[in-house]
Design a protein around this motif. Structure first.
Motif, PDB file in Angstrom:
ATOM      1  N   VAL A 298     -19.550  48.051   0.091  1.00 46.05           N
ATOM      2  CA  VAL A 298     -18.672  47.397  -0.873  1.00 46.05           C
ATOM      3  C   VAL A 298     -17.457  46.833  -0.140  1.00 46.05           C
ATOM      4  CG1 VAL A 298     -17.247  47.738  -2.918  1.00 46.05           C
ATOM      5  CG2 VAL A 298     -19.423  48.973  -2.678  1.00 46.05           C
ATOM      6  N   THR A 299     -17.188  45.543  -0.289  1.00 42.76           N
ATOM      7  CA  THR A 299     -16.034  44.957   0.406  1.00 42.76           C
ATOM      8  C   THR A 299     -14.896  44.613  -0.536  1.00 42.76           C
ATOM      9  OG1 THR A 299     -16.916  42.730   0.186  1.00 42.76           O
ATOM     10  CG2 THR A 299     -17.524  43.948   2.172  1.00 42.76           C
ATOM     11  N   SER A 300     -15.164  44.608  -1.858  1.00 40.89           N
ATOM     12  CA  SER A 300     -14.050  44.401  -2.780  1.00 40.89           C
ATOM     13  C   SER A 300     -14.444  44.890  -4.160  1.00 40.89           C
ATOM     14  CB  SER A 300     -13.624  42.932  -2.805  1.00 40.89           C
ATOM     15  OG  SER A 300     -14.011  42.309  -3.999  1.00 40.89           O
ATOM     16  N   VAL A 301     -13.466  45.385  -4.899  1.00 39.88           N
ATOM     17  CA  VAL A 301     -13.708  45.874  -6.250  1.00 39.88           C
ATOM     18  C   VAL A 301     -12.633  45.268  -7.151  1.00 39.88           C
ATOM     19  CG1 VAL A 301     -13.890  47.893  -7.751  1.00 39.88           C
ATOM     20  CG2 VAL A 301     -14.584  48.059  -5.351  1.00 39.88           C
ATOM     21  N   THR A 302     -13.049  44.588  -8.202  1.00 34.65           N
ATOM     22  CA  THR A 302     -12.089  43.990  -9.129  1.00 34.65           C
ATOM     23  C   THR A 302     -12.388  44.482 -10.535  1.00 34.65           C
ATOM     24  OG1 THR A 302     -12.246  42.010  -7.769  1.00 34.65           O
ATOM     25  CG2 THR A 302     -11.023  41.816  -9.824  1.00 34.65           C
ATOM     26  N   PHE A 303     -11.348  44.982 -11.212  1.00 33.75           N
ATOM     27  CA  PHE A 303     -11.535  45.454 -12.580  1.00 33.75           C
ATOM     28  C   PHE A 303     -11.485  44.269 -13.533  1.00 33.75           C
ATOM     29  CE2 PHE A 303      -9.633  47.221 -16.539  1.00 33.75           C
ATOM     30  CZ  PHE A 303     -10.772  47.892 -16.946  1.00 33.75           C
ATOM     31  N   ILE A 310     -17.923  43.823  -8.202  1.00 30.01           N
ATOM     32  CA  ILE A 310     -17.829  44.276  -6.817  1.00 30.01           C
ATOM     33  C   ILE A 310     -18.582  43.305  -5.918  1.00 30.01           C
ATOM     34  CG2 ILE A 310     -17.599  46.715  -7.465  1.00 30.01           C
ATOM     35  CD1 ILE A 310     -20.486  47.140  -6.727  1.00 30.01           C
ATOM     36  N   ILE A 311     -18.081  43.169  -4.725  1.00 29.68           N
ATOM     37  CA  ILE A 311     -18.748  42.334  -3.733  1.00 29.68           C
ATOM     38  C   ILE A 311     -19.363  43.281  -2.706  1.00 29.68           C
ATOM     39  CG2 ILE A 311     -18.478  40.511  -2.003  1.00 29.68           C
ATOM     40  CD1 ILE A 311     -17.842  39.523  -4.806  1.00 29.68           C
ATOM     41  N   VAL A 312     -20.657  43.102  -2.450  1.00 25.96           N
ATOM     42  CA  VAL A 312     -21.379  43.995  -1.554  1.00 25.96           C
ATOM     43  C   VAL A 312     -21.935  43.177  -0.392  1.00 25.96           C
ATOM     44  CG1 VAL A 312     -23.236  45.679  -1.364  1.00 25.96           C
ATOM     45  CG2 VAL A 312     -22.062  45.370  -3.540  1.00 25.96           C
ATOM     46  N   ASP A 313     -21.651  43.654   0.814  1.00 25.49           N
ATOM     47  CA  ASP A 313     -22.153  42.969   2.007  1.00 25.49           C
ATOM     48  C   ASP A 313     -23.525  43.536   2.348  1.00 25.49           C
ATOM     49  OD1 ASP A 313     -22.733  42.164   4.618  1.00 25.49           O
ATOM     50  OD2 ASP A 313     -20.602  41.795   5.015  1.00 25.49           O
ATOM     51  N   LYS A 318     -22.930  38.108   1.110  1.00 23.92           N
ATOM     52  CA  LYS A 318     -22.097  38.786   0.117  1.00 23.92           C
ATOM     53  C   LYS A 318     -22.709  38.643  -1.267  1.00 23.92           C
ATOM     54  CE  LYS A 318     -18.563  39.743   2.887  1.00 23.92           C
ATOM     55  NZ  LYS A 318     -17.602  39.262   3.598  1.00 23.92           N
ATOM     56  N   TRP A 319     -23.062  39.761  -1.880  1.00 18.15           N
ATOM     57  CA  TRP A 319     -23.604  39.771  -3.236  1.00 18.15           C
ATOM     58  C   TRP A 319     -22.498  40.101  -4.216  1.00 18.15           C
ATOM     59  CZ3 TRP A 319     -29.040  40.456  -4.914  1.00 18.15           C
ATOM     60  CH2 TRP A 319     -29.955  40.130  -3.891  1.00 18.15           C
ATOM     61  N   MET A 320     -22.584  39.486  -5.397  1.00 16.22           N
ATOM     62  CA  MET A 320     -21.682  39.921  -6.459  1.00 16.22           C
ATOM     63  C   MET A 320     -22.478  40.770  -7.446  1.00 16.22           C
ATOM     64  SD  MET A 320     -19.924  38.082  -9.624  1.00 16.22           S
ATOM     65  CE  MET A 320     -18.618  37.097  -8.931  1.00 16.22           C
ATOM     66  N   ASP A 325     -19.958  51.285 -13.664  1.00 16.11           N
ATOM     67  CA  ASP A 325     -19.587  52.488 -12.911  1.00 16.11           C
ATOM     68  C   ASP A 325     -18.616  52.107 -11.808  1.00 16.11           C
ATOM     69  OD1 ASP A 325     -21.479  53.879 -14.416  1.00 16.11           O
ATOM     70  OD2 ASP A 325     -23.078  53.190 -13.057  1.00 16.11           O
ATOM     71  N   TYR A 326     -17.577  52.964 -11.651  1.00 16.68           N
ATOM     72  CA  TYR A 326     -16.617  52.660 -10.601  1.00 16.68           C
ATOM     73  C   TYR A 326     -17.202  53.008  -9.244  1.00 16.68           C
ATOM     74  CZ  TYR A 326     -12.507  52.779  -7.687  1.00 16.68           C
ATOM     75  OH  TYR A 326     -11.615  52.552  -6.684  1.00 16.68           O
ATOM     76  N   VAL A 327     -17.058  52.124  -8.284  1.00 17.88           N
ATOM     77  CA  VAL A 327     -17.428  52.463  -6.905  1.00 17.88           C
ATOM     78  C   VAL A 327     -16.215  52.219  -6.019  1.00 17.88           C
ATOM     79  CG1 VAL A 327     -19.923  52.133  -6.987  1.00 17.88           C
ATOM     80  CG2 VAL A 327     -18.422  50.164  -6.685  1.00 17.88           C
ATOM     81  N   GLU A 328     -16.172  52.999  -4.948  1.00 16.01           N
ATOM     82  CA  GLU A 328     -15.022  52.940  -4.058  1.00 16.01           C
ATOM     83  C   GLU A 328     -15.170  51.757  -3.108  1.00 16.01           C
ATOM     84  OE1 GLU A 328     -11.856  55.946  -2.681  1.00 16.01           O
ATOM     85  OE2 GLU A 328     -13.387  56.185  -4.183  1.00 16.01           O
ATOM     86  N   ASN A 329     -14.077  51.091  -2.805  1.00 16.67           N
ATOM     87  CA  ASN A 329     -14.090  50.038  -1.798  1.00 16.67           C
ATOM     88  C   ASN A 329     -14.455  50.660  -0.454  1.00 16.67           C
ATOM     89  OD1 ASN A 329     -13.810  47.610  -0.612  1.00 16.67           O
ATOM     90  ND2 ASN A 329     -11.613  47.368  -1.029  1.00 16.67           N
ATOM     91  N   GLY A 330     -15.383  50.045   0.260  1.00 20.09           N
ATOM     92  CA  GLY A 330     -15.792  50.565   1.556  1.00 20.09           C
ATOM     93  C   GLY A 330     -16.974  51.515   1.485  1.00 20.09           C
ATOM     94  N   ALA A 331     -17.374  51.873   0.265  1.00 18.34           N
ATOM     95  CA  ALA A 331     -18.478  52.813   0.133  1.00 18.34           C
ATOM     96  C   ALA A 331     -19.812  52.132   0.428  1.00 18.34           C
ATOM     97  CB  ALA A 331     -18.499  53.378  -1.282  1.00 18.34           C
TER      98      ALA A 331
END
Lengths: 389, 273
Positions: A298-303, A310-313, A318-320, A325-331
């Motif tokens: 995860v590279t970014s999380v926006t509420f 969330i943006i996932v590398d 980069k996928w949106m 569910d909340y995920v931690e940035n960097g997870a």
């Protein structure tokens, strides 16, 4: 939906250029009776020009426009069975609300009593009872909008052309007016041809959506078709959010992308044909790394209220993903994709231009690239920001 | 309300001095002379003697009205044509209309005389063709022609300006609602360019009603308008006071006509006079 309805307007190979620049490249379009059809596209895509050709304000350089099967090349606007709601309404400032609405019928020498009744009825339709004597210049944008609709509808046109009629209104009022327009359309049974660049507006109001870009029709279909089965990367990107990745169609119902094989619902491609694969952000489930079909960081999380964006590398792409569910940035997370969440498209001129969420806009990328020259006719610059006439 | 700074007030000072010296003071003089006799005593005699000039006033108003109407009839279509023309043609027409304005009115009037005089170019040409003479100079027609010729640009320009500012969408909306070109003209373009027409009418009517050189030159002294009367009365010291009274009436006439014009124009008003 109403595919059996009678075709009342047909555009055939319509071509139009201004100053040597091709605005419309061979447009073919059928408009059916009682249909709410929307021309959707970014500015400069030719949607307004198409509308103006139907209205008779522009003549095509080539091709034909048929009303009820008859070529209307030499029919001036005032003899066409259509009326227009103009972008900024174009209400006559020297006339009050009543006279603006009565303008069309007066030209046709309608009986005074009948006219009076009709104007009052029209004012009721657009919720402006009691505004007859007001000067149009003292009305708010939303009220002017309604007068413009009443002024067009009173003529009982077969087709009403609307050129971004809600463009000048604020968000909440837009939503109300969308509902109202749809209601009016259903009540009156008049065919609406609606031009907008707002995809949400197009999806929520239309029976048929015509997606345009670069003076060409990219796709015609119901809102569901356009959203669920986009024809190419442009449509997928323009309508809603999409992750668009390169893939290979291994076999019917089997596609590979991001280094993995996936079951899907698409068939009819060549074996090992390169394709574009669309996955909508809301169709991806976030799971643990072990259960994931794909894994990424995860590279970014926006509420966003309803969900997190969330943006996932995943392997550099980069996928949106939209998840509640909340995920931690960097997870590190796993992603699970159902077969019906995957949509496979043939490669097109738009392939590779859209669908990566490193940035949301091309402009953002260009801003931080000192070698980028905005004036150069780059291939990437296809979605140009030229303003339309 | 914000108080004006001393600099702001000083910036306006030269203008105020100018106005007082050259506009307010002369008007007060006119007022003073109109109500006094040669010895400076207060009197109504000058005003009472005005009834003798009623014919002159009526003639002047009639001439100015006719000239204004003709200017409007020529100027409005011309302005419309210009607003529709290609940029090149428009520029050319603009120069043709502006060019005479760069030349002194008096000189223009003399030029017209040279053309139309009994021994002028036009009559020389007619004689060559074996046709009879046209006695334009010295006729009512000649004077009105002079007025139209001199003041036409003042009609065309304000109308042209409002035409070019007219939003094209109104014309499209009119066509959309069923207007043919003539109906578009009468129901949309004309009502929306009224402010330009009012400016034009005012700018032609006011100088037409007060002219004296046009009637002198092109009327060959046979036609006596208010302007000529005032000039003659002022040239003679004994009739100075009557001249002031006539001037006063004309000023009132002009103010009334401008006032009527203002009534017709919308709040946005295009009055330049």
């Amino acid at each position: 939906m109403e595919n059996n309805a009678e075709i009342i307007i047909r555009l055939q190979n319509v071509v139009k250029s201004y100053d040597g620049e091709q605005i419309l490249k061979s447009i073919n379009l059928d408009i059916r009776d009682k249909e709410f059809i929307t021309l959707l596209g970014p500015s400069g895509c030719g949607k307004t020009t198409t509308l103006r050709i139907i209205g008779g304000f522009e003549t095509p350089d080539d091709g034909h426009v048929y009303f009820d099967g008859k070529d209307v090349k030499d029919v001036p606007p005032y003899e066409r069975p259509v009326n227009t709601v103009f972008q900024k309404y174009a209400l006559f400032p020297h006339l009050n609300v009543y006279e603006n609405i009565a303008f069309g019928p007066r030209l046709r020498k309608m009986d005074k009593k009948e006219l009076h009744e009709k104007v009052l009825k029209m004012l009721e339709v657009v919720n402006l009872k009691g505004f007859e004597r007001r000067k149009v210049t003292t009305l708010s944008g939303g009220q002017q909008q309604r007068v413009a609709i009443a002024r067009a509808l009173i003529n009982e046109p077969r087709v009403l052309l609307l050129d971004e009629p809600l463009g000048a209104l604020d968000l909440k009022l837009r939503k109300d007016m969308q509902m109202e327009l749809k209601n009016i359309q259903q009540r009156t049974g008049i065919t609406f041809v609606y031009v907008t660049h707002d995809q949400e507006e197009a999806l929520s109001m239309s029976d048929t959506v015509v997606v345009m870009d670069n003076g060409e029709i990219q796709q015609i279909g119901s809102p569901q078709d356009i959203y669920n089965e986009p024809e190419n990367a442009f449509v997928a990107d323009f309508i809603g959010e999409s992750n668009i990745v390169d893939g290979v169609m291994l076999d019917d119902y089997l596609v590979s992308f991001s280094g993995k094989k996936f079951r899907c619902l698409d068939n009819g491609f060549e074996k090992n044909e390169p394709v574009d694969v669309v996955v909508r952000p809301e169709d991806v489930d976030v799971v643990s790394v072990e259960r994931g079909m794909l894994t990424g960081v995860v590279t970014s999380v926006t509420f966003k209220g309803v969900h997190y964006e969330i943006i996932v590398d995943i392997g550099g792409f980069k996928w949106m993903i939209q998840t509640t569910d909340y995920v931690e940035n960097g997870a590190s997370i796993g992603l699970y994709i159902e077969p019906d969440a995957i949509h496979v498209m043939k490669k097109s001129e738009f392939s590779g231009m859209f669908g990566d969420y490193s940035t949301f806009s091309e402009e953002m990328e260009h801003m931080s690239d000192p070698t980028f020259d905005p004036d150069s006719e780059d291939e990437e610059e296809d979605v140009s920001e030229e303003s339309e006439e | 309300m914000k108080r004006k700074s001393i600099f702001q007030r000083m910036a306006a000072a030269p203008h105020i001095v100018w106005m007082v010296m050259f506009i307010v003071a002369p008007m007060l003089f006119v007022l003073y002379f109109a109500f006094t006799d040669e010895k400076g005593r207060f009197t109504f005699d000058n005003i009472l003697s005005l009834s003798g000039y009623s014919n002159v006033f009526i003639l002047s108003i009639a001439f100015a009205l006719i000239a204004t109407v003709i200017c409007l009839l020529i100027g409005y279509p011309l302005a419309y044509f210009m607003s529709k023309a290609s940029p090149r043609t428009r520029k050319l027409l603009m120069v043709l209309i502006m060019l005479p304005m760069w030349c002194n009115l008096l000189i223009r009037t003399y030029a017209l005389m040279a053309l139309l005089d009994n021994g002028g170019l036009l009559n020389a040409l007619l004689a060559k063709l074996g046709l009879g003479k046209l006695y334009i100079v010295g006729s009512d027609f000649g004077v009105i022609l002079g007025m139209v010729y001199d003041f036409l640009p003042y009609m065309v320009l304000p109308i042209f300006t409002t035409m070019t500012k007219l939003d094209k969408r109104y014309i499209e909306a009119a066509a959309d609602l069923g207007c043919n070109s003539w109906q578009t003209m009468t129901k949309v373009i004309m009502p929306l360019t009224v402010s330009g027409v009012i400016s034009g009418v005012t700018m032609v009517f006011v100088p037409s009603i007060s002219t004296f050189y046009i009637s002198q030159k092109l009327g060959a002294g046979k036609i006596d308008l208010v302007g000529d009367t005032i000039e003659r009365l002022f040239k003679n010291t004994s009739t100075y006071n009557v001249g002031a009274a006539v001037s006063l009436v004309m000023m009132v006439l002009i103010i009334i006509s401008v006032g009527i014009m203002n009534k017709f124009s919308d709040d946005d008003g295009g009055i330049i006079v």
